[in-house]
Design a protein around this motif. Sequence first.
Motif, short mmCIF file in Angstrom:
data_model
loop_
_atom_site.label_atom_id
_atom_site.label_comp_id
_atom_site.label_asym_id
_atom_site.label_seq_id
_atom_site.Cartn_x
_atom_site.Cartn_y
_atom_site.Cartn_z
N UNK A 1 88.88 30.12 29.26
CA UNK A 1 88.98 30.63 30.62
C UNK A 1 88.89 29.47 31.61
N UNK A 2 88.05 28.51 31.27
CA UNK A 2 87.94 27.33 32.13
C UNK A 2 89.25 26.56 32.21
N UNK A 3 89.96 26.48 31.09
CA UNK A 3 91.25 25.77 31.08
C UNK A 3 92.32 26.56 31.84
N UNK A 4 92.18 27.86 31.90
CA UNK A 4 93.13 28.67 32.66
C UNK A 4 92.95 28.43 34.16
N UNK A 5 91.70 28.48 34.62
CA UNK A 5 91.44 28.29 36.04
C UNK A 5 91.57 26.84 36.49
N UNK A 6 91.28 25.93 35.61
CA UNK A 6 91.31 24.51 35.96
C UNK A 6 92.09 23.72 34.90
N UNK A 7 93.40 23.91 34.86
CA UNK A 7 94.19 23.20 33.84
C UNK A 7 94.12 21.69 34.06
N UNK A 8 94.15 20.96 32.97
CA UNK A 8 94.08 19.49 33.06
C UNK A 8 95.32 18.97 33.77
N UNK A 9 96.47 19.47 33.37
CA UNK A 9 97.71 18.99 33.98
C UNK A 9 97.96 19.68 35.31
N UNK A 10 98.27 18.88 36.30
CA UNK A 10 98.58 19.46 37.60
C UNK A 10 100.08 19.66 37.76
N UNK A 11 100.81 19.30 36.74
CA UNK A 11 102.26 19.39 36.82
C UNK A 11 102.77 20.65 36.14
N UNK A 12 104.00 20.60 35.79
CA UNK A 12 104.66 21.77 35.24
C UNK A 12 105.27 21.44 33.90
N UNK A 13 105.67 22.48 33.22
CA UNK A 13 106.51 22.32 32.05
C UNK A 13 107.94 22.49 32.56
N UNK A 54 89.16 35.00 39.38
CA UNK A 54 87.80 35.13 38.88
C UNK A 54 87.64 34.48 37.51
N UNK A 55 86.48 33.91 37.27
CA UNK A 55 86.12 33.35 35.97
C UNK A 55 85.55 34.48 35.11
N UNK A 56 86.38 34.98 34.19
CA UNK A 56 85.98 36.11 33.35
C UNK A 56 86.29 35.79 31.88
N UNK A 57 85.42 35.08 31.20
CA UNK A 57 85.67 34.74 29.80
C UNK A 57 85.92 35.96 28.92
N UNK A 58 85.36 37.09 29.28
CA UNK A 58 85.53 38.31 28.48
C UNK A 58 86.98 38.80 28.47
N UNK A 59 87.82 38.34 29.42
CA UNK A 59 89.22 38.77 29.42
C UNK A 59 89.93 38.36 28.13
N UNK A 60 89.38 37.35 27.42
CA UNK A 60 90.03 36.85 26.20
C UNK A 60 89.54 37.57 24.95
N UNK A 61 88.64 38.55 25.10
CA UNK A 61 88.21 39.32 23.94
C UNK A 61 89.34 40.21 23.42
N UNK A 62 90.14 40.75 24.34
CA UNK A 62 91.30 41.57 23.98
C UNK A 62 92.46 41.22 24.91
N UNK A 86 93.79 16.11 19.71
CA UNK A 86 92.54 15.44 20.09
C UNK A 86 91.74 16.32 21.05
N UNK A 87 92.40 16.91 22.02
CA UNK A 87 91.71 17.78 22.99
C UNK A 87 91.05 18.95 22.28
N UNK A 88 91.74 19.58 21.35
CA UNK A 88 91.15 20.70 20.61
C UNK A 88 89.98 20.25 19.76
N UNK A 89 90.10 19.09 19.13
CA UNK A 89 88.99 18.57 18.33
C UNK A 89 87.77 18.32 19.22
N UNK A 90 87.99 17.77 20.40
CA UNK A 90 86.89 17.54 21.33
C UNK A 90 86.26 18.86 21.77
N UNK A 91 87.08 19.85 22.06
CA UNK A 91 86.56 21.15 22.49
C UNK A 91 85.67 21.76 21.42
N UNK A 92 86.10 21.65 20.17
CA UNK A 92 85.38 22.32 19.08
C UNK A 92 84.20 21.52 18.55
#
Length: 134
Positions: A1-13, A54-62, A86-92
């Motif tokens: 949820x934190x990555x959704x609200x505050x993505x690392x990349x400020x650019x686009x795909x 809103x920061x709602x981590x529970x939104x990812x339960x379903x 590498x980012x996923x390894x750091x997160x986990x």
Amino acid sequence: EGMRLHPVSSHTVARELGRDMITKKGYFLQKGTLAFLPFYVIFRNNEIFEDAEAFLPSRWENPTESMKRAFIPFATGVQNCVGQALANAELHSILARMIYEFDFSVEDEGYPEGSLVFTPVGLRMKAARAKPSA
């Protein structure tokens, strides 16, 4: 949820469309058109994420299928982020260890400033060793 609200990349795909398309609003996009998908806008779209600001981590339960398809913090396809593994390894590992060992509090939220990546300017956090559980 934190990555959704505050993505690392400020650019686009950016992707070249492989076929002609008509958007939900009826716009025609020709095959070969370069389409830009800004992460910040996608991740805060209320049509995809209810109460998107809103920061709602529970939104990812379903999560809905729309949420799963829209959440692409590392982009997607063969041109996705080279640092994703590498980012996923750091997160986990590193982040999980830090959260286990420390209690964090925010002193000043600061504000995001973006060029290539979002940088929290003025962010001040306090870390204290967590009390061991008995």
